[in-house]
Design a protein around this motif. Structure first.
Motif, PDB file in Angstrom:
ATOM      1  N   VAL A   1      60.661 114.483  45.743  1.00  0.00           N
ATOM      2  CA  VAL A   1      61.182 113.832  44.535  1.00  0.00           C
ATOM      3  C   VAL A   1      61.056 112.344  44.794  1.00  0.00           C
ATOM      4  O   VAL A   1      61.523 111.848  45.822  1.00  0.00           O
ATOM      5  CB  VAL A   1      62.650 114.239  44.278  1.00  0.00           C
ATOM      6  CG1 VAL A   1      63.260 113.385  43.181  1.00  0.00           C
ATOM      7  CG2 VAL A   1      62.723 115.713  43.923  1.00  0.00           C
ATOM      8  N   GLN A   2      60.385 111.654  43.876  1.00  0.00           N
ATOM      9  CA  GLN A   2      60.102 110.239  44.121  1.00  0.00           C
ATOM     10  C   GLN A   2      61.258 109.380  43.624  1.00  0.00           C
ATOM     11  O   GLN A   2      61.145 108.603  42.669  1.00  0.00           O
ATOM     12  CB  GLN A   2      58.784 109.860  43.462  1.00  0.00           C
ATOM     13  CG  GLN A   2      57.628 110.659  44.065  1.00  0.00           C
ATOM     14  CD  GLN A   2      56.307 110.244  43.508  1.00  0.00           C
ATOM     15  OE1 GLN A   2      55.899 109.102  43.686  1.00  0.00           O
ATOM     16  NE2 GLN A   2      55.661 111.159  42.806  1.00  0.00           N
TER      17      GLN A   2
ATOM     18  N   GLU B   1      70.296 116.434  42.300  1.00  0.00           N
ATOM     19  CA  GLU B   1      70.456 116.777  40.877  1.00  0.00           C
ATOM     20  C   GLU B   1      69.316 117.686  40.421  1.00  0.00           C
ATOM     21  O   GLU B   1      69.532 118.628  39.648  1.00  0.00           O
ATOM     22  CB  GLU B   1      70.513 115.494  40.024  1.00  0.00           C
ATOM     23  CG  GLU B   1      70.808 115.806  38.567  1.00  0.00           C
ATOM     24  CD  GLU B   1      71.057 114.570  37.710  1.00  0.00           C
ATOM     25  OE1 GLU B   1      71.119 113.457  38.271  1.00  0.00           O
ATOM     26  OE2 GLU B   1      71.186 114.734  36.479  1.00  0.00           O
ATOM     27  N   ALA B   2      68.105 117.430  40.930  1.00  0.00           N
ATOM     28  CA  ALA B   2      66.956 118.270  40.560  1.00  0.00           C
ATOM     29  C   ALA B   2      67.171 119.706  41.041  1.00  0.00           C
ATOM     30  O   ALA B   2      66.870 120.665  40.320  1.00  0.00           O
ATOM     31  CB  ALA B   2      65.679 117.689  41.151  1.00  0.00           C
TER      32      ALA B   2
ATOM     33  N   SER C   1      60.234 117.225  33.296  1.00  0.00           N
ATOM     34  CA  SER C   1      61.413 116.437  33.650  1.00  0.00           C
ATOM     35  C   SER C   1      61.334 116.036  35.108  1.00  0.00           C
ATOM     36  O   SER C   1      60.824 116.796  35.944  1.00  0.00           O
ATOM     37  CB  SER C   1      62.670 117.287  33.412  1.00  0.00           C
ATOM     38  OG  SER C   1      63.766 116.768  34.128  1.00  0.00           O
ATOM     39  N   ILE C   2      61.858 114.862  35.434  1.00  0.00           N
ATOM     40  CA  ILE C   2      61.931 114.441  36.832  1.00  0.00           C
ATOM     41  C   ILE C   2      62.823 115.397  37.625  1.00  0.00           C
ATOM     42  O   ILE C   2      62.739 115.471  38.848  1.00  0.00           O
ATOM     43  CB  ILE C   2      62.444 112.994  36.952  1.00  0.00           C
ATOM     44  CG1 ILE C   2      62.437 112.496  38.394  1.00  0.00           C
ATOM     45  CG2 ILE C   2      63.865 112.850  36.443  1.00  0.00           C
ATOM     46  CD1 ILE C   2      61.634 111.289  38.632  1.00  0.00           C
ATOM     47  N   LEU C   3      63.672 116.162  36.915  1.00  0.00           N
ATOM     48  CA  LEU C   3      64.581 117.082  37.591  1.00  0.00           C
ATOM     49  C   LEU C   3      63.983 118.483  37.739  1.00  0.00           C
ATOM     50  O   LEU C   3      64.670 119.398  38.199  1.00  0.00           O
ATOM     51  CB  LEU C   3      65.903 117.173  36.822  1.00  0.00           C
ATOM     52  CG  LEU C   3      66.667 115.851  36.679  1.00  0.00           C
ATOM     53  CD1 LEU C   3      67.943 116.060  35.869  1.00  0.00           C
ATOM     54  CD2 LEU C   3      66.998 115.260  38.047  1.00  0.00           C
TER      55      LEU C   3
ATOM     56  N   ASP D   1      58.007 121.875  37.847  1.00  0.00           N
ATOM     57  CA  ASP D   1      56.917 120.901  37.641  1.00  0.00           C
ATOM     58  C   ASP D   1      56.253 120.569  38.971  1.00  0.00           C
ATOM     59  O   ASP D   1      55.022 120.472  39.052  1.00  0.00           O
ATOM     60  CB  ASP D   1      57.457 119.596  37.039  1.00  0.00           C
ATOM     61  CG  ASP D   1      57.717 119.702  35.540  1.00  0.00           C
ATOM     62  OD1 ASP D   1      57.461 120.786  34.976  1.00  0.00           O
ATOM     63  OD2 ASP D   1      58.175 118.700  34.947  1.00  0.00           O
ATOM     64  N   LEU D   2      57.066 120.381  40.008  1.00  0.00           N
ATOM     65  CA  LEU D   2      56.509 120.020  41.324  1.00  0.00           C
ATOM     66  C   LEU D   2      55.699 121.180  41.892  1.00  0.00           C
ATOM     67  O   LEU D   2      54.670 120.981  42.537  1.00  0.00           O
ATOM     68  CB  LEU D   2      57.631 119.635  42.291  1.00  0.00           C
ATOM     69  CG  LEU D   2      58.409 118.372  41.918  1.00  0.00           C
ATOM     70  CD1 LEU D   2      59.595 118.175  42.855  1.00  0.00           C
ATOM     71  CD2 LEU D   2      57.487 117.155  41.964  1.00  0.00           C
ATOM     72  N   LYS D   3      56.189 122.399  41.655  1.00  0.00           N
ATOM     73  CA  LYS D   3      55.463 123.572  42.158  1.00  0.00           C
ATOM     74  C   LYS D   3      54.127 123.703  41.437  1.00  0.00           C
ATOM     75  O   LYS D   3      53.070 123.763  42.060  1.00  0.00           O
ATOM     76  CB  LYS D   3      56.315 124.833  41.960  1.00  0.00           C
ATOM     77  CG  LYS D   3      55.701 126.084  42.545  1.00  0.00           C
ATOM     78  CD  LYS D   3      56.692 127.240  42.535  1.00  0.00           C
ATOM     79  CE  LYS D   3      56.179 128.409  43.367  1.00  0.00           C
ATOM     80  NZ  LYS D   3      54.857 128.877  42.966  1.00  0.00           N
TER      81      LYS D   3
END
Ligand SMILES: *Cc1c(COP(=O)(O)O)cnc(C)c1O
Length: 362
Positions: free
Chosen positions: A40-41, A49-50, A202-204, A208-210
């Motif tokens: 998480v950047q 929170e994410a 969302s940044i959370l 999305d990261l996966k």
């Protein structure tokens, strides 16, 4: 002394697009885990929170252990996502007891997720993580551990303990930058996160990261990564790898032990009164009637001695010996400054005796 030329921080070269996977692999190798690592950047509270936003769903039964304001925040984010959160709050300023966790799990046998902080920078306590995770493993509960402060300061055996989600910040005991965070996730954690109504865009969003990074071969990160933070993370890993993680943890343990001995010789009672202290900050009880704010204000700016944070810590101060401060010299400087401030406030404090087994201060 001439100030450093901070303009060197401008115009950094881009971080190589395939360097992010390398950072993930180095971190996983340091921590000895086979879990996925995503980034998480942002600072570590955003990563926490994410995790809460991505794992919680309406009705999910959660046991949330609170030993500082961080636990309270995580509970709030889990509730916001609809989870049925039971808070288990430790005695003010103290570690949680494993028996209390066992009791809560017996009262709430449907618990599917358990969340806690490993070591608290807020109050200098260490929670009994292995005991608590054994309770969770026996009940097949997915576990979330805030290891932001503890990674690098305490042993953190993610795989052997069965930690499904560990949130890691480079900026505490690992001595790295504050603008990036890492999260380790097991397949069990992904199974909770992956569902049709999971947050995306969302940044959370861990999904999305996966989908945007892990599942596409871990190349360039989506968005516009901040190269300075990534170069700093790589440099922090260089330094840790050179020293060796075991030696880094040992350095924190030695700094903590030296701080505790010195504080006792200054005549201060150590905190916590019950349970284990952390290797990251050491908390001490101020003598009755002493004005904490005035004492702290009398300390020189370069000494990191501050007020503890959270309920039950109003009479406590904490000496920070985390990361680059986990050295005998830094400990000695802090003790020397504290001794002087105590004497100025009328409290007899024999700094020389307190410092007797610490190296001379330059
Ligand atoms: C420092 C810390 C955080 C949050 O890190 P930030 O850099 O402030 O976002 C979370 N949990 C614990 C236990 C911490 O010590």
């Amino acid at each position: 002394m001439t100030p450093p030329d901070w303009s060197l921080l401008l115009d950094p070269p881009p971080f190589p697009p395939h360097g992010y996977a390398r950072i993930a692999d180095r971190l996983a190798s340091l921590l000895g885990t086979k879990a996925d690592i995503v980034f998480v950047q942002a600072e570590a509270v955003v990563a926490l929170e994410a995790v809460a936003a991505s794992l919680a769903r309406p009705g999910l039964p959660v046991l949330n252990i609170i030993t500082s304001p961080y636990g309270g925040m995580v509970g709030g984010w889990l509730r916001r996502a609809g989870a049925e959160v039971v808070d288990l709050t430790a005695e003010p300023g103290e570690p949680i007891k494993a028996e209390a966790v066992a009791g809560a799990l017996d009262r709430h046998p449907q618990t599917a997720l358990l969340s806690l902080v490993h070591a608290e920078s807020a109050s200098g306590i260490l929670n009994p993580l292995p005991d608590i995770l054994a309770l969770a493993r026996a009940r097949d509960i997915v576990t979330v551990v805030d290891a932001v402060a503890s990674a690098g300061g305490h042993a953190l055996d993610i795989d052997a303990l069965g930690i499904d989600v560990a949130v890691i910040g480079p900026q505490k005991a690992l001595g790295g930058p504050a603008g990036l965070s890492a999260i380790s996730l097991t397949p069990r954690a992904w199974a909770l996160a992956e569902r049709p109504e999971a947050p995306t865009g969302s940044i959370l969003s861990l999904i999305d990261l996966k989908q945007g990074w892990l599942d596409t071969g871990r190349g360039p990160l989506p968005g516009m990564p901040a190269p300075l933070e990534w170069h700093a993370f790589a440099a922090a890993l260089d330094r840790i790898e050179r020293e060796g993680l075991t030696a880094v943890i040992e350095r924190h343990a030695v700094a903590a032990a030296a701080t505790r001995r010195a504080l006792e010789r200054l005549g201060l009672a150590l905190w916590p009164a019950h349970g284990a202290p952390s290797n990251l900050v050491t908390a001490a009880v101020l003598p009755e009637g002493l004005d904490r704010a005035a004492l702290l204000a009398a300390l020189p700016a370069e000494v990191e001695i501050t007020a503890c944070i959270g309920p039950g810590t109003e009479h406590l101060i904490r000496l920070n010996h985390t990361g680059p401060r986990a050295t005998p010299i830094a400990v000695a400087r802090g003790i020397e400054a504290l001794g002087a401030a105590l004497r100025q406030a009328g409290v007899p404090a024999d700094t020389e005796a307190a410092l007797s087994d610490l190296p001379p201060r330059a």
